[in-house]
Design an enzyme around this catalytic site. Structure first.
Site, short mmCIF file in Angstrom:
data_model
loop_
_atom_site.label_atom_id
_atom_site.label_comp_id
_atom_site.label_asym_id
_atom_site.label_seq_id
_atom_site.Cartn_x
_atom_site.Cartn_y
_atom_site.Cartn_z
N LYS A 11 5.41 1.74 4.68
CA LYS A 11 5.49 1.50 6.13
C LYS A 11 6.91 1.77 6.63
O LYS A 11 7.89 1.64 5.89
CB LYS A 11 5.07 0.07 6.51
N PRO A 95 9.95 4.37 -3.15
CA PRO A 95 11.13 3.79 -3.80
C PRO A 95 11.13 2.26 -3.69
O PRO A 95 10.58 1.70 -2.74
CB PRO A 95 12.30 4.42 -3.05
N VAL A 96 11.75 1.64 -4.69
CA VAL A 96 11.74 0.18 -4.80
C VAL A 96 12.94 -0.40 -4.04
O VAL A 96 14.01 0.22 -4.00
CB VAL A 96 11.80 -0.19 -6.30
N ALA A 98 13.60 -0.73 -0.83
CA ALA A 98 14.02 0.35 0.06
C ALA A 98 13.78 0.05 1.53
O ALA A 98 14.15 0.85 2.38
CB ALA A 98 13.27 1.63 -0.33
N GLY A 99 13.11 -1.07 1.85
CA GLY A 99 12.77 -1.36 3.26
C GLY A 99 11.48 -0.68 3.68
O GLY A 99 11.18 -0.58 4.88
N ALA A 101 8.39 -1.58 2.27
CA ALA A 101 7.29 -2.49 1.92
C ALA A 101 6.47 -2.01 0.73
O ALA A 101 5.26 -2.22 0.68
CB ALA A 101 6.38 -2.75 3.14
N GLY A 103 6.24 -3.11 -2.39
CA GLY A 103 5.56 -4.21 -3.10
C GLY A 103 4.42 -4.77 -2.27
O GLY A 103 3.33 -5.04 -2.79
N ASP A 137 4.88 -8.93 4.94
CA ASP A 137 4.47 -7.59 5.34
C ASP A 137 3.07 -7.21 4.84
O ASP A 137 2.54 -6.16 5.19
CB ASP A 137 5.46 -6.53 4.80
O1 C5P Z 1 7.64 -13.12 3.14
P1 C5P Z 1 8.54 -12.41 2.20
O2 C5P Z 1 8.49 -13.01 0.81
O3 C5P Z 1 8.33 -10.94 2.16
O4 C5P Z 1 10.03 -12.61 2.75
C1 C5P Z 1 11.16 -12.37 1.97
C2 C5P Z 1 12.36 -13.05 2.60
O5 C5P Z 1 12.66 -12.46 3.85
C3 C5P Z 1 12.13 -14.53 2.91
O6 C5P Z 1 12.49 -15.34 1.83
C4 C5P Z 1 13.07 -14.75 4.10
O7 C5P Z 1 14.39 -14.92 3.64
C5 C5P Z 1 13.04 -13.42 4.81
N1 C5P Z 1 12.09 -13.37 5.96
C6 C5P Z 1 12.37 -14.10 7.11
N2 C5P Z 1 11.50 -14.03 8.18
C7 C5P Z 1 10.40 -13.24 8.12
C8 C5P Z 1 10.11 -12.47 6.96
C9 C5P Z 1 10.98 -12.57 5.90
O8 C5P Z 1 13.37 -14.81 7.18
N3 C5P Z 1 9.59 -13.17 9.18
#
Ligand code: C5P
Length: 289
Positions: A11, A95-96, A98-99, A101, A103, A137
């Protein structure tokens, strides 16, 4: 043993805005998301009689429950009250760290794939609800296409598809911790925000240029200085090569540009790949359900 193949698509954030910190420690987001053809290939097998197993072509990826693909299989089996004898083989193309998504896309591909393999008939909303417990995500990755993601990322509104275009993605060789970047954002005043309303209006009109020229990600402003300069340089290269717009995706560091001309996208890809091994040429795609 019943088996199925399932693709996990990367994404992009056409926009990324962080509206504020929530009492649960997460942040309220407002993001326009887009699926692209860059993907991982998954092979799922059910009925192994063993705990969930993950293997991949990258030996450093976790093979147990901390892999989001395994976590998704466990959550789904829990939700339907079945044994989780699932084996997951992942061929990584995304790529891992990488922003993009990667995983979360694998987790979503497991949910979609098992729903089909086991003829569960679960709606995308139900799969997204299960996916939400795996990562913020994942709900979007279950749906795919062009969508607005709000709340933690789980409140989704499907949008008119972005007009088809070429995408060049370039990942500089550094990674940034997501919680650290959120922390940096909490400690500054956000000076510049994406014009989300303008992007939504442009999508309504099928106006690719209108979307591309309004793309922005608030995390670009809180990158460590040297990293920010590298991201800005890649954006400049993309624009010089004819990108209609360029931005960073997620918490980075991948930078992407949108192109309406295949030849210009190809030239930008070749130039950036000379300096950055992890450069890709992809296309936008619609919903993945
Ligand atoms: O939900 P996920 O495990 O992907 O989020 C990883 C980290 O990103 C969370 O631990 C949090 O620090 C941050 N996050 C956030 N607000 C969001 C999504 C992610 O602060 N809406």
């Amino acid at each position: 043993m019943p088996a199925i193949e399932s693709n996990a698509y990367a994404k992009l954030n056409l926009t990324l805005d962080v509206l504020g910190r929530r009492p649960d420690g997460y942040h309220d987001m407002c993001m326009v998301m887009q699926t692209v053809s860059l993907c991982d290939h998954l092979l799922l097998e059910y009925g192994t009689g063993m705990p969930v197993q993950v293997r991949s072509n990258l030996e450093y990826l976790p093979t147990g429950g901390s892999n989001l693909a395994a976590a998704a299989a466990l959550r789904l089996c829990e939700a339907i009250g079945r044994e989780c004898g699932v084996s997951i083989a992942i061929q990584k193309g995304i790529p891992v760290c990488a922003g993009l998504a990667g995983g979360s896309a694998d987790a979503a591909a497991v949910l979609r794939g098992l729903n089909q393999l086991l003829s569960l008939g679960l709606s995308w909303e139900r799969l997204a609800e299960i996916g939400q417990r795996v990562g913020s995500d994942v709900p979007y990755c279950v749906l795919g296409g062009t969508a607005l993601a709000e709340g933690r990322g789980e409140t989704l509104t499907p949008l008119n598809s972005l007009p088809s275009c070429w995408v060049v993605l370039c990942k500089p060789n550094f990674s940034i911790s997501t919680p650290e970047l959120f922390g940096r954002l909490d400690s500054v005043h956000i000076r510049c925000r994406p014009d989300t309303a303008g992007v939504l209006a442009a999508l309504d009109h099928g106006d690719l240029m209108g979307v591309a020229q309004r793309m922005y990600n608030v995390f670009e402003d809180v990158l460590p200085e040297r990293r920010g300069a590298e991201v800005a340089e890649i954006k400049n290269t993309l624009i010089q090569q004819g990108a209609l717009g360029a931005s960073m995706s997620g918490t980075g560091p991948t930078v992407f540009g949108l192109f309406d001309q295949r030849s210009q996208a190809g030239a930008a890809f070749r130039i950036l790949r000379e300096s950055y091994r992890e450069t890709y040429l992809a296309e936008t795609i619609g919903q993945v359900l």
